[in-house]
Design a protein around this motif. Sequence first.
Motif, mmCIF file in Angstrom:
data_model
loop_
_atom_site.group_PDB
_atom_site.id
_atom_site.type_symbol
_atom_site.label_atom_id
_atom_site.label_comp_id
_atom_site.label_asym_id
_atom_site.label_seq_id
_atom_site.Cartn_x
_atom_site.Cartn_y
_atom_site.Cartn_z
ATOM 1 N N HIS A 11 0.855 -0.615 -0.025
ATOM 2 C CA HIS A 11 0.092 -0.153 -0.329
ATOM 3 C C HIS A 11 0.726 1.584 0.054
ATOM 4 O O HIS A 11 0.795 2.381 -0.482
ATOM 5 C CB HIS A 11 -0.866 0.203 1.614
ATOM 6 C CG HIS A 11 -1.455 1.201 1.477
ATOM 7 N ND1 HIS A 11 -2.878 2.026 0.679
ATOM 8 C CD2 HIS A 11 -1.251 1.922 2.139
ATOM 9 C CE1 HIS A 11 -3.267 2.715 1.256
ATOM 10 N NE2 HIS A 11 -2.613 2.957 1.744
ATOM 11 N N ARG A 12 1.731 1.320 0.985
ATOM 12 C CA ARG A 12 2.972 2.305 1.086
ATOM 13 C C ARG A 12 3.595 2.881 -0.355
ATOM 14 O O ARG A 12 4.002 3.547 -0.893
ATOM 15 C CB ARG A 12 3.907 2.557 2.040
ATOM 16 C CG ARG A 12 3.218 1.953 3.283
ATOM 17 C CD ARG A 12 4.332 2.981 4.279
ATOM 18 N NE ARG A 12 4.987 1.559 4.574
ATOM 19 C CZ ARG A 12 5.113 0.756 4.851
ATOM 20 N NH1 ARG A 12 3.460 0.140 6.402
ATOM 21 N NH2 ARG A 12 5.702 -0.669 5.389
ATOM 22 N N MET A 13 4.147 1.871 -1.577
ATOM 23 C CA MET A 13 4.475 1.253 -2.242
ATOM 24 C C MET A 13 3.976 2.507 -3.319
ATOM 25 O O MET A 13 3.949 3.413 -4.308
ATOM 26 C CB MET A 13 5.199 0.279 -2.628
ATOM 27 C CG MET A 13 6.420 -0.937 -2.061
ATOM 28 S SD MET A 13 6.466 -1.619 -2.886
ATOM 29 C CE MET A 13 7.393 -3.479 -1.710
ATOM 30 N N PHE A 14 2.549 1.807 -3.358
ATOM 31 C CA PHE A 14 1.612 2.047 -4.225
ATOM 32 C C PHE A 14 1.248 3.392 -4.921
ATOM 33 O O PHE A 14 0.342 4.082 -5.407
ATOM 34 C CB PHE A 14 0.796 1.028 -4.977
ATOM 35 C CG PHE A 14 1.046 -0.088 -6.263
ATOM 36 C CD1 PHE A 14 0.312 -0.083 -7.753
ATOM 37 C CD2 PHE A 14 1.991 -0.903 -5.415
ATOM 38 C CE1 PHE A 14 0.734 -0.606 -8.170
ATOM 39 C CE2 PHE A 14 2.313 -2.062 -6.609
ATOM 40 C CZ PHE A 14 1.855 -1.538 -7.343
ATOM 41 N N LYS A 15 1.334 4.258 -3.445
ATOM 42 C CA LYS A 15 0.891 5.524 -3.544
ATOM 43 C C LYS A 15 1.774 6.202 -4.418
ATOM 44 O O LYS A 15 1.414 8.014 -4.061
ATOM 45 C CB LYS A 15 0.844 6.106 -1.941
ATOM 46 C CG LYS A 15 2.319 5.955 -1.667
ATOM 47 C CD LYS A 15 1.864 6.587 0.754
ATOM 48 C CE LYS A 15 1.745 8.244 0.409
ATOM 49 N NZ LYS A 15 1.737 8.589 1.321
ATOM 50 N N PHE A 16 2.505 5.999 -4.553
ATOM 51 C CA PHE A 16 4.105 6.851 -5.284
ATOM 52 C C PHE A 16 3.297 6.685 -6.698
ATOM 53 O O PHE A 16 4.034 6.939 -7.698
ATOM 54 C CB PHE A 16 5.398 6.901 -4.828
ATOM 55 C CG PHE A 16 6.016 6.329 -3.600
ATOM 56 C CD1 PHE A 16 5.891 8.066 -3.051
ATOM 57 C CD2 PHE A 16 6.252 5.440 -2.620
ATOM 58 C CE1 PHE A 16 6.220 8.256 -1.553
ATOM 59 C CE2 PHE A 16 5.663 5.673 -1.590
ATOM 60 C CZ PHE A 16 5.578 7.426 -1.040
ATOM 61 N N PRO A 46 14.267 6.355 -11.627
ATOM 62 C CA PRO A 46 13.148 7.273 -12.398
ATOM 63 C C PRO A 46 13.085 6.713 -13.684
ATOM 64 O O PRO A 46 12.938 7.414 -14.856
ATOM 65 C CB PRO A 46 14.608 8.983 -12.006
ATOM 66 C CG PRO A 46 14.974 8.040 -10.936
ATOM 67 C CD PRO A 46 15.323 6.959 -10.636
ATOM 68 N N LYS A 47 14.287 6.099 -14.123
ATOM 69 C CA LYS A 47 14.909 5.299 -15.828
ATOM 70 C C LYS A 47 13.083 4.856 -16.264
ATOM 71 O O LYS A 47 12.661 4.814 -16.778
ATOM 72 C CB LYS A 47 15.352 4.356 -15.707
ATOM 73 C CG LYS A 47 16.957 4.973 -15.868
ATOM 74 C CD LYS A 47 17.826 4.219 -15.523
ATOM 75 C CE LYS A 47 19.717 4.426 -15.859
ATOM 76 N NZ LYS A 47 20.204 3.468 -16.005
ATOM 77 N N ASN A 48 12.420 4.288 -14.752
ATOM 78 C CA ASN A 48 11.349 3.405 -15.341
ATOM 79 C C ASN A 48 10.070 4.031 -15.530
ATOM 80 O O ASN A 48 9.333 3.870 -15.638
ATOM 81 C CB ASN A 48 11.020 2.133 -14.041
ATOM 82 C CG ASN A 48 11.961 1.417 -13.859
ATOM 83 O OD1 ASN A 48 12.629 0.968 -15.096
ATOM 84 N ND2 ASN A 48 12.283 1.143 -12.782
ATOM 85 N N LYS A 49 10.153 5.559 -14.798
ATOM 86 C CA LYS A 49 9.215 6.018 -14.998
ATOM 87 C C LYS A 49 7.849 6.098 -14.875
ATOM 88 O O LYS A 49 6.540 6.501 -15.966
ATOM 89 C CB LYS A 49 9.134 6.996 -16.946
ATOM 90 C CG LYS A 49 10.514 7.538 -17.450
ATOM 91 C CD LYS A 49 10.414 7.948 -18.785
ATOM 92 C CE LYS A 49 11.463 8.363 -19.445
ATOM 93 N NZ LYS A 49 11.455 9.084 -20.757
ATOM 94 N N VAL A 50 7.796 5.396 -13.919
ATOM 95 C CA VAL A 50 6.178 4.843 -12.250
ATOM 96 C C VAL A 50 5.663 5.819 -11.472
ATOM 97 O O VAL A 50 4.933 5.553 -10.614
ATOM 98 C CB VAL A 50 5.997 3.405 -13.101
ATOM 99 C CG1 VAL A 50 6.339 2.669 -14.271
ATOM 100 C CG2 VAL A 50 7.523 3.052 -11.565
ATOM 101 N N SER A 51 6.757 7.112 -11.305
ATOM 102 C CA SER A 51 6.827 7.323 -9.894
ATOM 103 C C SER A 51 7.168 9.052 -10.436
ATOM 104 O O SER A 51 8.019 9.452 -10.782
ATOM 105 C CB SER A 51 7.222 6.846 -9.011
ATOM 106 O OG SER A 51 8.598 6.550 -8.981
#
Length: 228
Positions: free
Chosen positions: A81-86, A151-156
């Motif tokens: 849950h904490r991960m996906f908030k980002f 940052p390279k994955n551009k998902v957050s």
Amino acid sequence: MKKHIKTPNSEEFQLERVVFFNDAVFAIAITLLIIDIKVPELHSTSISDNELMFKLSALIPKFIGFVISFFVIGLYWLAHHRMFKFVTAINQRLLWANLLFLLPIVIMPFSTSFLSEYYFSNLRLPFGIYTINICMTGFFSYRLWKIITNPKNKVSDTIDKVIIQYNTARALTIPFIFIFTFLVSFITTYYFFIPPFIPLTTRLITRHYFKKYPEIMNKYYRNDGIAK
């Protein structure tokens, strides 16, 4: 004011699908833990409380395994849950990493049942398999976190290094404790008293970071109800 509509191709819609799927897997895994614990059966025509208590006491190892795994799965659900908030976007790498993270979660009801069945034996294999299961969960959780914060994955969006360190420490704490517990199992049969300290350990980690980096931690977790 133009109302925002979530389309099947929108990032928000795709993210919600992943979150709902994750929650369903966690819920099913936790439910399966208790299904393995069957009500004691006595086929005698005359049943006493002592006989029933004896049968019930035989289930203590299963209840111990259930409680430990319940909180382990719960802690990883909170971590997820904490991960996906980002997370702000979804790509194939994130989806596969998330799917791999769920794999050991699904396996946990089996490893818990296997461990509980041979709790009073001198065998090391059941607890060894359970430890491997925990380590897989911790590793894939750590890997998922690294993908989200790269940052390279551009998902957050950009995430503070302190938050990355904090979540990394929490992700690896449970596997380290179980590896230590497994090693202790070769010395004493009281090794099962160690895992219940996991929530205390994670709480101490949280307090440490809130005390050392109060502004950063409060910025990200002010409304999350995380103990300080």
